[in-house]
Design an enzyme around this catalytic site. Structure first.
Site, mmCIF file in Angstrom:
data_model
loop_
_atom_site.group_PDB
_atom_site.id
_atom_site.type_symbol
_atom_site.label_atom_id
_atom_site.label_comp_id
_atom_site.label_asym_id
_atom_site.label_seq_id
_atom_site.Cartn_x
_atom_site.Cartn_y
_atom_site.Cartn_z
ATOM 1 N N VAL A 166 0.807 -1.231 0.000
ATOM 2 C CA VAL A 166 0.000 0.000 0.000
ATOM 3 C C VAL A 166 0.842 1.284 0.000
ATOM 4 O O VAL A 166 0.302 2.371 0.082
ATOM 5 C CB VAL A 166 -1.034 0.025 1.154
ATOM 6 C CG1 VAL A 166 -2.166 -0.949 0.878
ATOM 7 C CG2 VAL A 166 -0.384 -0.244 2.500
ATOM 8 N N ASN A 214 -4.940 0.066 8.185
ATOM 9 C CA ASN A 214 -4.286 -0.443 9.406
ATOM 10 C C ASN A 214 -2.771 -0.525 9.295
ATOM 11 O O ASN A 214 -2.074 -0.473 10.312
ATOM 12 C CB ASN A 214 -4.851 -1.842 9.717
ATOM 13 C CG ASN A 214 -4.013 -2.588 10.741
ATOM 14 O OD1 ASN A 214 -4.045 -2.285 11.931
ATOM 15 N ND2 ASN A 214 -3.231 -3.568 10.286
ATOM 16 N N SER A 273 -1.857 6.112 16.660
ATOM 17 C CA SER A 273 -1.302 5.560 17.903
ATOM 18 C C SER A 273 -1.284 6.673 18.938
ATOM 19 O O SER A 273 -1.173 7.857 18.576
ATOM 20 C CB SER A 273 0.135 5.074 17.666
ATOM 21 O OG SER A 273 0.779 4.824 18.903
ATOM 22 N N TYR A 304 8.206 7.228 14.163
ATOM 23 C CA TYR A 304 6.898 6.609 14.429
ATOM 24 C C TYR A 304 5.923 7.642 14.990
ATOM 25 O O TYR A 304 4.789 7.758 14.515
ATOM 26 C CB TYR A 304 7.078 5.448 15.408
ATOM 27 C CG TYR A 304 5.821 4.638 15.657
ATOM 28 C CD1 TYR A 304 5.273 3.833 14.655
ATOM 29 C CD2 TYR A 304 5.172 4.666 16.892
ATOM 30 C CE1 TYR A 304 4.131 3.076 14.888
ATOM 31 C CE2 TYR A 304 4.032 3.907 17.136
ATOM 32 C CZ TYR A 304 3.517 3.112 16.131
ATOM 33 O OH TYR A 304 2.379 2.376 16.357
ATOM 34 N N ALA A 305 6.373 8.397 15.990
ATOM 35 C CA ALA A 305 5.499 9.402 16.604
ATOM 36 C C ALA A 305 5.072 10.448 15.576
ATOM 37 O O ALA A 305 3.905 10.856 15.525
ATOM 38 C CB ALA A 305 6.216 10.068 17.777
ATOM 39 N N ALA A 306 6.010 10.874 14.745
ATOM 40 C CA ALA A 306 5.696 11.896 13.737
ATOM 41 C C ALA A 306 4.716 11.356 12.701
ATOM 42 O O ALA A 306 3.765 12.041 12.300
ATOM 43 C CB ALA A 306 6.980 12.374 13.063
ATOM 44 N N LYS A 308 2.539 8.934 13.095
ATOM 45 C CA LYS A 308 1.224 8.702 13.677
ATOM 46 C C LYS A 308 0.484 10.022 13.953
ATOM 47 O O LYS A 308 -0.752 10.077 13.905
ATOM 48 C CB LYS A 308 1.355 7.859 14.949
ATOM 49 C CG LYS A 308 1.778 6.416 14.663
ATOM 50 C CD LYS A 308 0.806 5.714 13.725
ATOM 51 C CE LYS A 308 1.091 4.235 13.558
ATOM 52 N NZ LYS A 308 0.148 3.568 12.633
HETATM 53 N N1 NAD Z 1 0.604 -3.084 18.968
HETATM 54 C C1 NAD Z 1 0.584 -1.884 19.480
HETATM 55 O O1 NAD Z 1 0.927 -1.679 20.663
HETATM 56 C C2 NAD Z 1 0.095 -0.718 18.656
HETATM 57 C C3 NAD Z 1 -0.135 0.489 19.306
HETATM 58 C C4 NAD Z 1 -0.582 1.570 18.570
HETATM 59 C C5 NAD Z 1 -0.802 1.434 17.210
HETATM 60 N N2 NAD Z 1 -0.549 0.267 16.598
HETATM 61 C C6 NAD Z 1 -0.783 0.234 15.156
HETATM 62 O O2 NAD Z 1 -1.521 -0.900 14.754
HETATM 63 C C7 NAD Z 1 -1.177 -1.203 13.395
HETATM 64 C C8 NAD Z 1 -0.547 -2.586 13.264
HETATM 65 O O3 NAD Z 1 -1.384 -3.453 13.606
HETATM 66 P P1 NAD Z 1 -1.118 -5.024 13.504
HETATM 67 O O4 NAD Z 1 -1.192 -5.473 14.912
HETATM 68 O O5 NAD Z 1 -2.097 -5.535 12.528
HETATM 69 O O6 NAD Z 1 0.415 -5.205 12.969
HETATM 70 P P2 NAD Z 1 1.125 -6.453 12.294
HETATM 71 O O7 NAD Z 1 2.532 -6.000 12.024
HETATM 72 O O8 NAD Z 1 0.938 -7.715 13.054
HETATM 73 O O9 NAD Z 1 0.338 -6.626 10.935
HETATM 74 C C9 NAD Z 1 0.412 -5.695 9.947
HETATM 75 C C10 NAD Z 1 0.454 -6.360 8.599
HETATM 76 O O10 NAD Z 1 0.731 -5.340 7.660
HETATM 77 C C11 NAD Z 1 1.504 -5.912 6.627
HETATM 78 N N3 NAD Z 1 2.196 -4.835 5.939
HETATM 79 C C12 NAD Z 1 3.291 -4.144 6.360
HETATM 80 N N4 NAD Z 1 3.657 -3.251 5.443
HETATM 81 C C13 NAD Z 1 2.768 -3.364 4.411
HETATM 82 C C14 NAD Z 1 2.616 -2.691 3.176
HETATM 83 N N5 NAD Z 1 3.458 -1.739 2.799
HETATM 84 N N6 NAD Z 1 1.582 -3.036 2.372
HETATM 85 C C15 NAD Z 1 0.724 -4.017 2.752
HETATM 86 N N7 NAD Z 1 0.830 -4.691 3.905
HETATM 87 C C16 NAD Z 1 1.843 -4.366 4.730
HETATM 88 C C17 NAD Z 1 2.414 -6.908 7.309
HETATM 89 O O11 NAD Z 1 2.813 -7.940 6.417
HETATM 90 C C18 NAD Z 1 1.556 -7.426 8.454
HETATM 91 O O12 NAD Z 1 0.969 -8.682 8.168
HETATM 92 C C19 NAD Z 1 -0.095 -0.262 12.974
HETATM 93 O O13 NAD Z 1 -0.611 0.827 12.278
HETATM 94 C C20 NAD Z 1 0.489 0.123 14.326
HETATM 95 O O14 NAD Z 1 1.222 1.307 14.261
HETATM 96 C C21 NAD Z 1 -0.117 -0.820 17.286
#
Ligand code: NAD
Length: 253
Positions: free
Chosen positions: A70, A96, A148, A160-162, A164
């Protein structure tokens, strides 16, 4: 289940999980399907998306896997075209995809900054731009972008902070521009949920993250996913440009 998304078509980006367990995207794709949506599970690693699809189909719900990066315009266009060809339109885009970067300012390289910005912020711009014509043809829809709490307060992980925080600004400008078309755009800011993305932090950090919140309980992908169901459904028909914080109260301290 309550069929809160019955008849709707949803795209979930990053619908796989990077490791065993349940990420935010995977949990959201599963709940969208259980609430009655047809879900295009998008991931740049198709086998990860397929795992989510298999879980959904085992329960008798509707989902397909689609491989797309994406951060690329052509892939975002293709993902929307696939959902439209398969199910006749799109109602919901759940942005996501996101990666973490754990470096402070002086340790963050230019390459790392560019990469995190591309994956965490630019991807949401490209995917949203790609889906708007399809949402317009349905008379409106819902776009949800995963930010986030790192984007809401001073946080040591610079890129990351920037990125988000950029997501939250993006949501506000899109909400204003797309509201007249019936398209709502909102963010979710998860707190320290325990998902495969952070599982390498280890058990000690896991416990510290849990204790750092007023509720003192551990959050999971399901907690984020239920917020997404609300923002995707017509229950939130009067809600746009907002950031739903799901963090066990961490940001209230
Ligand atoms: N876990 C936490 O504590 C936390 C806290 C705040 C925000 N988040 C946010 O939640 C989201 C991640 O959620 P998750 O738990 O599903 O993560 P995850 O890493 O388990 O899953 C994300 C999926 O995205 C896919 N991916 C990565 N880059 C991609 C790309 N360029 N195109 C298509 N797919 C891609 C990966 O293959 C992976 O399967 C993120 O945006 C993260 O910043 C997580």
């Amino acid at each position: 289940m309550a069929h809160r998304l019955k008849g709707k078509v949803a795209i979930v980006t990053g619908a796989g999980s990077r490791g065993p367990g349940l990420g935010n995207g995977k949990a959201t794709a599963i709940l969208f399907a259980r609430e009655g949506a047809s879900v295009l599970c998008v991931d740049h690693m198709k086998e990860r998306a397929q795992e989510t699809v298999d879980v959904i189909r085992a329960d008798g719900w509707s989902a397909e896997a689609f491989a797309a990066d994406v951060t690329r315009v052509a892939d975002c266009d293709a993902m929307v075209a696939d959902a439209v060809a398969r199910w006749g339109g799109v109602d919901i885009l759940h942005n996501n995809v996101g990666i973490e970067s754990r470096h402070a300012l002086l340790e963050t390289t230019e390459e790392e900054w560019d990469h995190v910005m591309a994956v965490d912020a630019k991807s949401m711009f490209l995917a949203t731009k790609a889906v708007v014509p399809a949402l317009e043809r349905r008379g409106g829809g819902s776009v949800i972008c995963v930010s986030s709490i790192a984007g809401l307060r001073g946080y040591g992980r610079t890129a990351y902070a920037a990125a988000k925080a950029a997501v939250i600004g993006f949501v506000k400008t899109c909400a204003v521009q797309l509201g007249p078309k019936g398209i709502r755009v909102n963010a979710i800011a998860p707190g320290m949920v325990w998902t495969p993305m952070v599982s390498d932090l280890g058990e000690e950090m896991r416990e510290r993250r849990r204790r750092a919140t007023p509720l003192g309980t551990e959050g999971t992908g399901w907690d984020v996913a239920w917020g997404a169901v609300y923002l995707a459904s017509d229950e939130s028909r009067w809600v746009t440009g907002q950031t739903l914080i799901i963090d066990a109260g961490a940001t209230t301290r």
